[in-house]
Write a protein that holds these residues in place. Structure first.
Motif, PDB file in Angstrom:
ATOM      1  N   ALA A 191       0.839  -1.198   0.000  1.00  0.00           N
ATOM      2  CA  ALA A 191       0.000   0.000   0.000  1.00  0.00           C
ATOM      3  C   ALA A 191       0.873   1.248   0.000  1.00  0.00           C
ATOM      4  CB  ALA A 191      -0.901  -0.006   1.224  1.00  0.00           C
ATOM      5  N   PRO A 192       0.454   2.315  -0.688  1.00  0.00           N
ATOM      6  CA  PRO A 192       1.237   3.560  -0.704  1.00  0.00           C
ATOM      7  C   PRO A 192       1.555   4.087   0.689  1.00  0.00           C
ATOM      8  CG  PRO A 192      -0.456   3.640  -2.405  1.00  0.00           C
ATOM      9  CD  PRO A 192      -0.700   2.390  -1.615  1.00  0.00           C
ATOM     10  N   MET A 193       0.615   3.950   1.644  1.00  0.00           N
ATOM     11  CA  MET A 193       0.882   4.474   2.987  1.00  0.00           C
ATOM     12  C   MET A 193       2.048   3.734   3.644  1.00  0.00           C
ATOM     13  SD  MET A 193      -2.238   2.951   5.364  1.00  0.00           S
ATOM     14  CE  MET A 193      -1.426   3.411   6.890  1.00  0.00           C
ATOM     15  N   LEU A 194       2.220   2.447   3.317  1.00  0.00           N
ATOM     16  CA  LEU A 194       3.344   1.688   3.858  1.00  0.00           C
ATOM     17  C   LEU A 194       4.623   1.984   3.085  1.00  0.00           C
ATOM     18  CD1 LEU A 194       1.696  -1.780   4.616  1.00  0.00           C
ATOM     19  CD2 LEU A 194       1.986   0.200   6.133  1.00  0.00           C
ATOM     20  N   ALA A 195       4.492   2.179   1.783  1.00  0.00           N
ATOM     21  CA  ALA A 195       5.664   2.525   0.968  1.00  0.00           C
ATOM     22  C   ALA A 195       6.290   3.827   1.458  1.00  0.00           C
ATOM     23  CB  ALA A 195       5.267   2.636  -0.497  1.00  0.00           C
ATOM     24  N   ASP A 196       5.451   4.776   1.872  1.00  0.00           N
ATOM     25  CA  ASP A 196       5.967   6.042   2.406  1.00  0.00           C
ATOM     26  C   ASP A 196       6.746   5.825   3.701  1.00  0.00           C
ATOM     27  OD1 ASP A 196       4.816   7.378   0.299  1.00  0.00           O
ATOM     28  OD2 ASP A 196       3.014   7.973   1.406  1.00  0.00           O
ATOM     29  N   GLY A 218      12.241   5.243   6.362  1.00  0.00           N
ATOM     30  CA  GLY A 218      13.059   4.417   7.236  1.00  0.00           C
ATOM     31  C   GLY A 218      12.339   3.906   8.473  1.00  0.00           C
ATOM     32  N   LYS A 219      10.988   3.994   8.487  1.00  0.00           N
ATOM     33  CA  LYS A 219      10.220   3.576   9.654  1.00  0.00           C
ATOM     34  C   LYS A 219       9.727   2.130   9.543  1.00  0.00           C
ATOM     35  CE  LYS A 219       8.649   8.279  10.670  1.00  0.00           C
ATOM     36  NZ  LYS A 219       7.479   9.168  10.854  1.00  0.00           N
ATOM     37  N   LEU A 220       9.857   1.563   8.367  1.00  0.00           N
ATOM     38  CA  LEU A 220       9.461   0.175   8.140  1.00  0.00           C
ATOM     39  C   LEU A 220      10.477  -0.488   7.228  1.00  0.00           C
ATOM     40  CD1 LEU A 220       5.606  -0.025   7.370  1.00  0.00           C
ATOM     41  CD2 LEU A 220       6.803  -1.045   9.312  1.00  0.00           C
ATOM     42  N   PRO A 221      10.732  -1.785   7.383  1.00  0.00           N
ATOM     43  CA  PRO A 221      11.570  -2.502   6.412  1.00  0.00           C
ATOM     44  C   PRO A 221      10.802  -2.719   5.123  1.00  0.00           C
ATOM     45  CG  PRO A 221      10.783  -3.998   8.118  1.00  0.00           C
ATOM     46  CD  PRO A 221      10.369  -2.621   8.537  1.00  0.00           C
ATOM     47  N   PRO A 222      11.472  -3.051   4.031  1.00  0.00           N
ATOM     48  CA  PRO A 222      10.787  -3.300   2.753  1.00  0.00           C
ATOM     49  C   PRO A 222       9.761  -4.418   2.893  1.00  0.00           C
ATOM     50  CG  PRO A 222      13.159  -3.154   2.449  1.00  0.00           C
ATOM     51  CD  PRO A 222      12.926  -3.203   3.924  1.00  0.00           C
ATOM     52  N   VAL A 223       8.806  -4.435   2.001  1.00  0.00           N
ATOM     53  CA  VAL A 223       7.706  -5.391   2.088  1.00  0.00           C
ATOM     54  C   VAL A 223       8.208  -6.831   2.086  1.00  0.00           C
ATOM     55  CG1 VAL A 223       7.319  -5.359  -0.430  1.00  0.00           C
ATOM     56  CG2 VAL A 223       5.473  -6.058   1.119  1.00  0.00           C
ATOM     57  N   GLU A 224       9.261  -7.120   1.319  1.00  0.00           N
ATOM     58  CA  GLU A 224       9.794  -8.483   1.270  1.00  0.00           C
ATOM     59  C   GLU A 224      10.277  -8.954   2.640  1.00  0.00           C
ATOM     60  OE1 GLU A 224      10.775  -6.023  -0.630  1.00  0.00           O
ATOM     61  OE2 GLU A 224      10.169  -6.550  -2.681  1.00  0.00           O
ATOM     62  N   LYS A 225      10.724  -8.003   3.470  1.00  0.00           N
ATOM     63  CA  LYS A 225      11.226  -8.341   4.801  1.00  0.00           C
ATOM     64  C   LYS A 225      10.090  -8.458   5.818  1.00  0.00           C
ATOM     65  CE  LYS A 225      15.604  -8.077   3.596  1.00  0.00           C
ATOM     66  NZ  LYS A 225      16.476  -9.285   3.589  1.00  0.00           N
TER      67      LYS A 225
END
Length: 492
Positions: free
Chosen positions: A71-76, A81-88
């Motif tokens: 989701a764009p909100m997670l991509a932001d 730097g507040k979340l790791p990439p989706v694959e992780k």
């Protein structure tokens, strides 16, 4: 009136059964109905009733997506730097939960507006979020499939059920979900008699308790002293052990079969001291550590609780707006590699009563609402579709019935009444005296399916199509003949 006279007047009841309430046996064509999307021209009747359909769970790793989107909100948040990439954030590539949507691949974003009735209405969120069950039944209700865990195995002798966890799966706070969370639940919560005074009946066989054993970090075994072939069904059902964290932590003291050890240990005396947890409880406004941990394990009340659901609470259910936001570590994707869920947040507005909630539906203030929607208002909903910019549909149901007359055959307080309630011919006569067609017109607006409580014909355990009408079609002559046969020949 004498006892015998009370029994004899059952015949009069049979003749006047149409005056009875809607609790008598009618098999409804739907369990609920919903309001959603754009307005649509329709009339009351079959055109509102859809066909049974649902998503497909893909289990072959060769069909899994290789790349992933979020989701764009997670991509932001990833960019910041507040979340790791989706694959992780997802489980290992071979351990994903992959869902093929019913019609098409969805798009990320948006909010879902609903109504709820207060702190006791946790079912409103459970029904949306309870995919955190270990196993589940598919949309047909006839096949058990994986949910939170990737697979299971029942031993040949039925004494043990092994479940295999998805490696790399994480709680909503990013911490690993492993067999240790099952062991913690079993040893520190379920077996703690201050928290669970009475063991769950589903975790016993013939009164003998089962036990939980960790084989390795991603394998858990439920063991029993006797064969328990039903236990897989228990894990897949809405049960005290199989209901999942979202359902059980808001409903009972059993709390499902796992719990977030890394978070909940701080509230248990075992991991600090009784004085320390009592101090924390009093500081938070609770009378004891037991009351406090019950609050902390309730996902609808505690936004800090790590969860495994598609959405997590961000403003609790005891406020005027119960808000759920997407879980950034949710462990399922669609066949195109989009991390689920599609919708960013669910916003539930408090309705003072059911009348207010239904009026808000009619005004088009909700995006999708089935809970608390009154069937009796269906004509009003139809009339206001265009004005409220919504459409209506009725969902099919695979269970036997929506409302039924249940006879207590175990009743013993009055020997004479008990004699007749336990008599098969009396019960059949009672059933044959009920005018289900009239009940259908009166209470279900003619769109139910009158019949027995037998499961739908599509379900494997259905005894056969003929059982839908067996002993349930109005026949006063046959009913009276059955009563005469057993000696109830007089009327007062």
């Amino acid at each position: 009136m004498t006892k015998k006279g009370m029994v004899a007047t059952r015949r009069e009841f049979l003749r006047d059964a149409t005056l009875a309430t809607g609790t008598l046996a009618v098999a409804s064509a739907f369990p609920r109905w919903a309001i959603a999307g754009q307005a649509a021209e329709a009339k009351l009747g079959a055109q509102f009733i859809g066909k049974l359909e649902g998503p497909e769970i893909i289990r072959e790793p060769g069909r899994f997506p290789k790349t992933f989107k979020e989701a764009p909100m997670l991509a932001d948040l990833v960019k910041a730097g507040k979340l790791p990439p989706v694959e992780k954030r997802l489980p290992d590539p071979s351990d994903l939960m992959v869902v093929k949507p019913v019609k098409e691949i969805g798009k990320h974003g948006g909010r879902w507006r609903r109504g709820f009735t207060g702190p006791a209405d946790s079912e409103n969120g459970n029904r949306i979020c309870s995919t955190d069950k270990l196993l589940m039944w598919d949309y047909t209700g006839s096949k058990i499939t994986p949910s939170l865990v990737k697979d299971w195995r029942l031993s040949d002798d039925g004494t043990s059920t092994v479940i295999f966890l998805r490696q790399g799966l994480k709680w909503s706070d990013g911490q690993p979900f492993t067999a240790d969370d099952f062991v913690f639940w079993y040893t520190d919560m379920y077996q703690n008699r201050e928290l669970v005074p009475t063991p769950a009946p589903e975790f016993q066989i013939n009164g003998k308790p089962g036990r939980l054993v960790k084989r390795d970090d991603y394998t858990v075994i439920f063991e029993f002293p006797e064969p328990y072939f039903l236990f897989v069904d228990i894990l897949a059902g809405d049960t005290l052990i199989g209901g999942g964290q979202a359902t059980m932590m808001a409903r009972s003291a059993f709390m499902g079969a796992y719990a977030p050890a890394h978070y909940l240990k701080q509230f248990l005396p075992k991991y600090s001291s009784l004085d320390e947890v009592q101090r924390k409880a009093r500081a938070a406004g609770f009378d004891s550590w037991v009351s406090y941990i019950r609050n902390r394990t309730n996902w609808a009340l505690n936004p800090e609780l790590p969860v495994l659901t598609p959405w997590r609470t961000v403003t609790p259910i005891n406020t005027p707006t119960w808000t759920l936001e997407r879980n950034p570590y949710y462990w399922a994707v669609d066949t195109a590699g989009n991390q689920l869920p599609y919708i960013d947040r669910i916003v539930m507005s408090l309705a003072e009563n059911l009348e207010v909630l239904n009026l808000r539906c009619i005004a088009g203030e909700y995006d999708l609402q089935e809970r608390h929607v009154g069937l009796a208002k269906l004509p009003v909903y139809i009339e206001n579709q265009k004005k409220g910019n919504y459409s209506i549909h009725l969902d099919t149901q695979q269970s036997g019935c929506d409302a039924a007359l249940l006879v207590n055959t175990a009743y013993e307080a009055d020997p004479e009444v008990a004699q007749w309630l336990g008599n098969r011919d009396f019960r059949r006569a009672l059933s044959l005296g009920i005018d289900r067609d009239q009940l259908n017109e009166t209470f279900w607006l003619g769109i139910g399916t009158p019949g027995s409580t037998a499961p739908a014909e599509e379900v494997p355990i259905s005894p056969g199509r003929e059982y839908r009408k067996k002993w349930v079609v109005l026949d006063l002559k046959q009913a009276n003949a059955l009563l005469d046969k057993i000696g109830l020949q007089k009327k007062d």
